[in-house]
Each structure stands twice: as structure tokens, then as C-alpha cells.
Design a protein around this motif. Structure first.
Motif, short mmCIF file in Angstrom:
data_model
loop_
_atom_site.label_atom_id
_atom_site.label_comp_id
_atom_site.label_asym_id
_atom_site.label_seq_id
_atom_site.Cartn_x
_atom_site.Cartn_y
_atom_site.Cartn_z
N GLN A 157 -1.59 -8.93 5.28
CA GLN A 157 -2.97 -8.88 4.79
C GLN A 157 -2.97 -8.68 3.27
O GLN A 157 -3.71 -9.33 2.55
CB GLN A 157 -3.72 -7.74 5.50
CG GLN A 157 -3.96 -8.04 6.98
CD GLN A 157 -4.40 -6.84 7.79
OE1 GLN A 157 -4.26 -5.69 7.38
NE2 GLN A 157 -4.91 -7.09 8.98
N THR B 43 4.36 -3.26 12.68
CA THR B 43 4.88 -2.19 11.83
C THR B 43 4.42 -0.83 12.37
O THR B 43 5.19 0.13 12.43
CB THR B 43 4.39 -2.39 10.38
OG1 THR B 43 4.89 -3.64 9.91
CG2 THR B 43 4.87 -1.28 9.46
N THR B 44 3.17 -0.78 12.79
CA THR B 44 2.61 0.47 13.33
C THR B 44 3.44 0.97 14.51
O THR B 44 3.78 2.15 14.58
CB THR B 44 1.15 0.22 13.75
OG1 THR B 44 0.43 -0.25 12.62
CG2 THR B 44 0.50 1.48 14.28
N1 LIG Z 1 -2.61 3.32 6.65
C1 LIG Z 1 -3.49 2.59 7.32
N2 LIG Z 1 -4.77 3.00 7.46
C2 LIG Z 1 -5.68 2.26 8.14
N3 LIG Z 1 -5.39 1.07 8.72
C3 LIG Z 1 -4.15 0.61 8.62
C4 LIG Z 1 -3.13 1.34 7.92
N4 LIG Z 1 -1.98 0.64 7.97
C5 LIG Z 1 -2.27 -0.49 8.67
N5 LIG Z 1 -3.55 -0.50 9.06
C6 LIG Z 1 -4.22 -1.56 9.87
O1 LIG Z 1 -3.60 -1.57 11.15
C7 LIG Z 1 -3.42 -2.91 11.62
C8 LIG Z 1 -1.96 -3.09 12.01
O2 LIG Z 1 -1.14 -3.01 10.84
P1 LIG Z 1 0.44 -3.25 10.86
O3 LIG Z 1 0.92 -2.95 9.51
O4 LIG Z 1 1.04 -2.51 12.00
O5 LIG Z 1 0.49 -4.81 11.18
P2 LIG Z 1 1.73 -5.79 11.31
O6 LIG Z 1 1.69 -6.36 12.68
O7 LIG Z 1 2.97 -5.11 10.88
O8 LIG Z 1 1.32 -6.94 10.30
P3 LIG Z 1 2.19 -7.79 9.22
O9 LIG Z 1 2.88 -8.84 10.01
O10 LIG Z 1 1.14 -8.40 8.33
O11 LIG Z 1 3.10 -6.84 8.52
C9 LIG Z 1 -3.88 -3.83 10.49
O12 LIG Z 1 -5.12 -4.39 10.82
C10 LIG Z 1 -4.00 -2.94 9.28
O13 LIG Z 1 -5.08 -3.35 8.46
#
Ligand SMILES: Nc1ncnc2c1ncn2[C@@H]1O[C@H](COP(=O)(O)OP(=O)(O)OP(=O)(O)O)[C@@H](O)[C@H]1O
Ligand SMILES: Nc1ncnc2c1ncn2[C@@H]1O[C@H](COP(=O)(O)OP(=O)(O)OP(=O)(O)O)[C@@H](O)[C@H]1O
Ligand code: SF4
Ligand SMILES: [Mg+2]
Ligand SMILES: [Mg+2]
Lengths: 319, 262
Positions: A157, B43-44
Motif C-alpha cells: 500500500q 505480515t500481520t
Molecule cells: N500499524 C498498523 N495500524 C493499522 N493498520 C495497519 C497497521 N499495519 C498494517 N495495517 C493494515 O492491516 C492490513 C494488513 O496489513 P499487512 O501489512 O499484514 O498486509 P500484507 O499482506 O503484508 O501486505 P503487503 O503484501 O502489501 O505487504 C492492511 O490493510 C494495512 O493497511
């Protein structure tokens, strides 16, 4: 040269040196000459640390070459200073490799995206949120993200925020440094389609640094292959998979993972160690890892030679 | 060895969980790839396993067990000794591991010495050796550099070297190779596979490169909007995906010599 495309920016014999530890010199770019044409994409690939970002930082006037010149419509932009440089900057924008390092964590997304527009007084303060929403939606992000902060977003994002910001000024040249590497392939495809559509509509030129060989060859008119600060091969994007000639390019093509490969076979790669840019060898930069290395390769550096229209190679096998 | 049971995670005061209903069982020596939409929570999930969710992130339902212990019940000290030695992580963004305003060397030495009793000189040499194993030429010069003096891929390899220093039992790798060129990528993928062969390390690798995911994994999870939409063996996911989203992803993979945009 070949077909008459409209040349916008030409890097001529650009060399960039950095001081390194113990008084040594690191040559990040060595005599690099590359062209940007109107409405066309120049892809740049090569080993991590070979000088791709360094080159592009000079193209966008963030750093000055140690030697050589960068001509924008004939004028050497490495000489620009002050207001002239500031005005020039709106014509060339960059999407940075590391989005979290490029954004101030205290700024809201709408401030980040609209900063260049406000700087050049293209929009009024009151139009900020609406403009940001429109730009975010262009890169498939919800408009509501305008009010978020960069650390509250995922890697992919944040990366799209960088793309939206670069598109905002509608520049003539956009440099994308690994701009899609954090995106899933489906969103990546949408973003690439957007970039290509804008290119057709507005005749934008792109400089596209990318490690995904399959992607870069699919969207580039020309691909330049770099190794240890040197250009090894320049060829049309469509020829990368079957028509590349340089042994390094061939090694890269062979190391691509794809869905139809034989998963039981170990992936091919180059095994030997990469030489350090601190003590680049005399002769061909690739000699220590080339399995076709000859005697002459250790003594003489092969010059970049045109061997077919739009195809140049620096290798003694093709002299 | 690792058992994630039906977890849900929220950030800040959000009422809607960012991640919901994610489960995963892993044996020692297994490799699992997580692929999926950007922003879907990959990532979460792996940050939750490491117990370091940012921004007020919390596991609000379910359980994560590592070798039989509920990670949610661990004290801070217990976490500290686990992290870095038994479980370690390669971050998507190397900045999360490396302080941008300090030279690499002192940071690496400090990291090694929090997990092992070793002299400063010994730790320095170990750091240099790990950097060179990650194909960074001239490890000593890297140790003496500031992060901004390194390229993106070089910084990423510093993070990989750090995470692999203590041969963890579980390696969490978030986009470990997306900043690397294809030949270095192939090498790092091999290095990770060797960790498994030599030390029976289990690995969760998050990647957008479906070729890498398929090459490495015994099992693949596909995520979209905070949920797992597809899971199974490599063969099942590639040949018989059950969700439309997986099919769409597979269709979007760029192919050498395939369709061109220009
Ligand atoms: N610190 C935070 N506070 C609030 N929302 C968050 C935070 N970190 C991530 N998010 C939101 O949580 C959702 C999951 O994020 P995450 O980083 O786990 O995605 P991801 O699958 O790893 O994506 P990418 O492939 O882009 O790295 C996203 O919609 C993001 O906007
Ligand atoms: N500010 C700097 N000071 C000293 N050395 C630098 C500086 N910036 C880059 N370098 C060095 O220049 C070389 C080229 O770096 P560059 O960032 O251009 O590589 P790159 O091709 O973009 O690599 P990657 O694919 O990993 O991003 C590297 O050896 C790097 O350490
Ligand atoms: S010039 Fe010689 S060493 Fe260099 S790539 Fe060609 S054959 Fe190999
Ligand atoms: Mg770079
Ligand atoms: Mg992520």
C-alpha cells in the motif's frame, strides 16, 4: 543509431565514485551512456548493488555525476542550480525503492501525495483531500487512505502511495525504482496497465528498475543490463528471453523461478563470489564468474558494440 | 511444532479484525509459503507469531503455540530469549531491523552478543562471515558502512544474515528476496533450503513471487482480505485451486517471453 525516436534525456559517459572505508574508492557507475525516448520505457536490470539506483538518482538530479553529463533536451542538467533546478524537477519524478524511508512518518497520506502539487502551486490547499483521493483510487487504493499515516499501511500500500505521488505532477519522465516489487501480481498487473495507459495518453517515458525479469521485459521497449557499474547489454524488451547474448544476461534469464519449472531440480544460479566494486578487475567485469572467459577477457575491457539494430553487447565473444 | 489456531488480530481500536480465522499447523522442517493480496494481512500474521505487532496490534482470538507453549502466555524475558535464537524474522523492510543512523558493524555485534557470550572481536568476525555467506563481497567494508551507503538489496541481505546467524528453529521470512536480483535470489533461496536440510529449520516465507513460493513450499496458503482463501500442497494450489482469487493470481504472473504490455 536506429529508428528515429524522440530523444528526451541522454546520459553521456556518466561515472559516479564514492569514498569507501580505508581511503578506498567505490566506482558505482563506470562510463554509463543511456537514452530516454519520448513515450518509451527503458528497463534496467542487474545484480543488487551494481549501481542502478545510483544512476537513476543522477537522472532525477538528486546526485551529481563525478564525470560525464546528463543532457535533457540538449541541456546539461548537472549544471542546474537554485530555481532553475527546482523548476526542472517537476519534469522528472521518481518512485523510490524504499517507500518507508522516502516518506515522513508524521505526514498524512494526502499531504505526501499532494506535496509536489502544492510546492508548484498546481492545486490549492482546499483541493488537497479530493485530489489525493482521486490519485489513490488510480492506484487501486481506497480514497479513505488519504487520512492515514504511512506506518499504518502494508508494504504494498505504501508503495502505491509513492506511485500516486510521482504521477501527480504528470511529469515527462518517471523513474520507477522497484516500484512494484511489494505488490501482489494481480495488483501489479493493474498498476502496470495504468502506467502503460498513461504512457500512451501522455507520452511519458519511464525508467524502470526491476528485478523481475519477466515483468521488465514485458513492459520495456529497451532493457539495459548492468553489472558492477558497467552496461553489459542493451536490447529490445521482447528479445530478452530468447535473444540475449551476454553471458551475464543469459545467467539471469536462467535463474528465473516460474510456475512451470521442474521443482525437483535445484535452481540454477551463478555460484562463484561477486567481485567487490572496490577492486573491480582489469578486463571484463564479469570474468570471474563467466564460464566462457578467455585470455583476452582478463586483459581488455570489451567495449559496448552494436551488433544488430537496437542491440548492443559488451563481450569479447561478439567482437 | 507451530500451531496457529483460528486467530483474529486487530490494530488500534478497530472493531473489525484485520485478520480473522487463520489457522496453520507446521511440523519441524516444513516450509510454508504465504502468498496473496497486498494488504491482506500476511505480515500481520507472521509478526504475531514473533510477538511484535506494531501500532497497538493485538491477537484478540485464538492461540499460537510454539513447541507446545502458548506464546500469548510468555513473559517478556521469555520472549526475548526466544526471539532471535529459536524464532527469527527477515523483515519486509530492512529498516525494521537496522537502525538507519548507526553503522552496520556495531549493530550486528550487539545483536550477536545479546544471544551469545562471545568477545567483540569474535562477534565481528562472525558477522563478517555471515555477510559473506549471503554473497556480500567485502563483508568488512559492509560492517563499516552506514545503511544509506548500501544498496536496497545489500541492506536486505544484512537483515537475512542477521536472521540466519543462530540457525533458528523457525525462520519467518517476509518478502526476503523481493529486493534482490534473480541470481542472488536463487542463491538466497538455496541458502534457506540448506538451513532446512542441515538444521531441520522450519520456514514460513511470505512472497509475491509465486515461482519462489512454489519452489520452496511443502504447503501454500493464499490470503485475501484478512482470511485464508486457499490452502494445500503446492500441486493442489497450482493445479487445482479452489478459489477464484487464486486462479486470478496465477493468471497474473508475468511470464518470460509471454504477453507484452508494449
Ligand atoms: N500499524 C498498523 N495500524 C493499522 N493498520 C495497519 C497497521 N499495519 C498494517 N495495517 C493494515 O492491516 C492490513 C494488513 O496489513 P499487512 O501489512 O499484514 O498486509 P500484507 O499482506 O503484508 O501486505 P503487503 O503484501 O502489501 O505487504 C492492511 O490493510 C494495512 O493497511
Ligand atoms: N551514498 C553512498 N555512499 C557510498 N557508497 C554508496 C552510496 N550509495 C550507493 N553506494 C554504493 O554504490 C553501489 C551501487 O549502489 P546502488 O544503490 O546504486 O545499487 P543498486 O543497483 O540500486 O542495487 P539494488 O538492486 O540492491 O537496489 C553499492 O556498492 C553501494 O554500496
Ligand atoms: S568478455 Fe569474456 S569474460 Fe566477459 S562476458 Fe564475454 S566471454 Fe565472459
Ligand atoms: Mg537500488
Ligand atoms: Mg507485508
Amino acid at each position: 543509431m536506429s529508428e528515429p525516436h524522440d530523444l528526451i534525456l541522454a546520459a553521456r559517459h556518466v561515472t559516479k565514485k564514492y569514498p569507501a572505508s580505508n581511503g578506498r574508492i567505490l566506482v558505482a557507475n563506470n562510463d554509463v551512456s543511456l537514452n530516454f525516448y519520448r513515450g518509451r520505457t527503458l528497463g534496467v536490470v542487474g545484480e543488487s548493488g551494481c549501481g542502478k539506483s545510483t544512476f537513476m538518482r543522477m537522472v532525477v538530479s538528486l546526485e551529481a555525476p563525478t564525470e560525464g553529463e546528463i543532457l535533457y533536451r540538449g541541456q546539461d542538467i548537472t549544471k542546474l542550480r537554485g530555481e532553475a533546478l527546482r523548476q526542472h524537477r517537476q519534469k522528472i519524478q521518481m518512485v523510490f525503492q524504499d517507500p518507508s524511508a522516502a516518506f515522513s512518518p508524521k505526514m498524512k497520506i494526502m499531504d505526501i501525495v499532494c506535496e509536489p502539487l502544492l510546492n508548484f502551486k498546481r492545486i490549492k490547499k482546499g483541493e488537497k483531500e479530493e485530489t489525493a483521493r482521486r490519485l489513490l483510487e488510480m492506484v487501486e487504493l481506497p480514497g479513505d487512505f488519504a487520512r492515514r499515516y504511512p506506518h499504518n499501511m502494508s508494504g504494498g500500500q505504501r508503495q502505491r502511495v509513492g506511485i500516486a505521488r510521482a504521477l501527480a505532477l504528470e511529469p515527462e519522465i518517471i523513474v520507477c525504482d522497484e516500484a512494484t516489487s511489494a505488490l501482489d501480481v494481480s495488483v501489479q498487473k493493474t498498476v502496470v496497465e495504468l502506467l502503460v495507459r498513461l504512457q500512451r495518453e501522455k507520452n511519458i517515458s519511464y525508467g524502470f528498475i526491476c528485478h523481475d525479469m519477466a515483468l521488465v521485459q514485458s513492459l520495456s521497449h529497451q532493457v539495459a543490463v548492468m553489472y558492477l557499474g558497467n552496461i553489459m547489454e542493451i536490447l529490445p524488451g521482447g528479445q530478452v528471453s530468447h535473444g540475449c547474448l551476454h553471458p551475464y544476461t543469459q545467467a539471469m534469464v536462467g535463474a528465473v523461478f516460474d510456475l512451470h519449472m521442474d521443482f525437483s531440480h535445484p535452481i540454477r544460479s551463478i555460484d562463484s563470489e561477486a567481485p567487490s566494486p572496490l577492486d573491480a578487475p582489469a578486463g571484463c567485469p564479469f570474468q570471474s564468474r563467466c564460464d566462457r572467459c578467455m585470455e583476452i577477457c582478463k586483459q581488455e575491457r570489451p567495449p559496448l558494440r552494436e551488433i544488430a539494430p537496437e542491440h548492443q553487447v559488451a563481450c569479447h565473444l561478439y567482437q | 511444532m507451530l500451531n496457529i489456531r483460528d486467530i483474529a488480530i486487530t490494530y488500534g481500536g478497530n472493531s473489525i479484525p484485520t485478520v480473522e480465522g487463520v489457522s496453520l499447523e507446521m511440523n519441524q522442517g516444513e516450509i510454508v509459503s504465504i502468498v496473496g493480496e497486498s494488504g491482506s494481512g500476511k505480515t500481520t500474521v507472521i509478526r504475531a507469531v514473533l510477538g511484535c505487532l506494531p501500532g497497538g496490534g493485538r491477537v484478540i482470538r485464538g492461540q499460537i503455540q510454539f513447541e507446545g507453549t502458548d506464546l500469548g502466555s510468555l513473559s517478556r524475558d521469555a520472549w526475548r530469549s526466544l526471539r532471535g535464537s529459536s524464532i527469527s524474522m527477515i523483515f519486509q523492510d530492512s529498516g525494521a531491523m537496522i537502525n538507519p543512523i548507526r553503522k552496520i558493524g556495531p549493530q550486528y555485534v550487539e545483536y550477536i552478543r545479546t544471544h551469545q557470550r562471545i568477545s567483540k572481536k569474535g562477534a565481528w568476525d562472525k558477522g563478517v562471515e555471515m555477510l559473506e555467506r549471503m554473497r556480500l563481497p567485502n563483508g568488512d567494508n559492509i560492517m563499516r558502512s552506514y545503511p544509506f551507503q548500501l544498496s536496497g538489496g545489500m541492506r536486505q541481505r544484512v537483515g537475512i544474515a542477521m536472521a540466519m546467524t543462530f540457525q533458528p528453529k523457525l525462520l519467518l521470512a517476509d518478502e526476503p528476496t523481493s529486493a534482490l536480483d534473480v541470481t542472488t535470489q536463487a542463491q538466497i533461496v538455496r541458502q534457506m533450503m540448506e538451513l532446512r536440510e542441515q538444521y531441520n529449520t522450519s520456514i514460513i516465507v511470505v512472497t509475491h513471487n509465486l515461482g519462489v513460493a512454489a519452489y520452496m513450499a511443502d504447503k501454500i496458503l493464499v490470503m485475501k482480505q484478512g482470511r485464508v482463501v486457499d490452502a494445500g500442497s503446492r500441486e493442489k494450489i497450482l493445479n487445482n485451486p479452489s478459489s477464484d482469487y487464486t486462479r486470478k493470481l496465477l493468471d497474473s504472473v508475468p511470464v518470460m517471453g509471454g504477453d507484452r504490455f508494449v
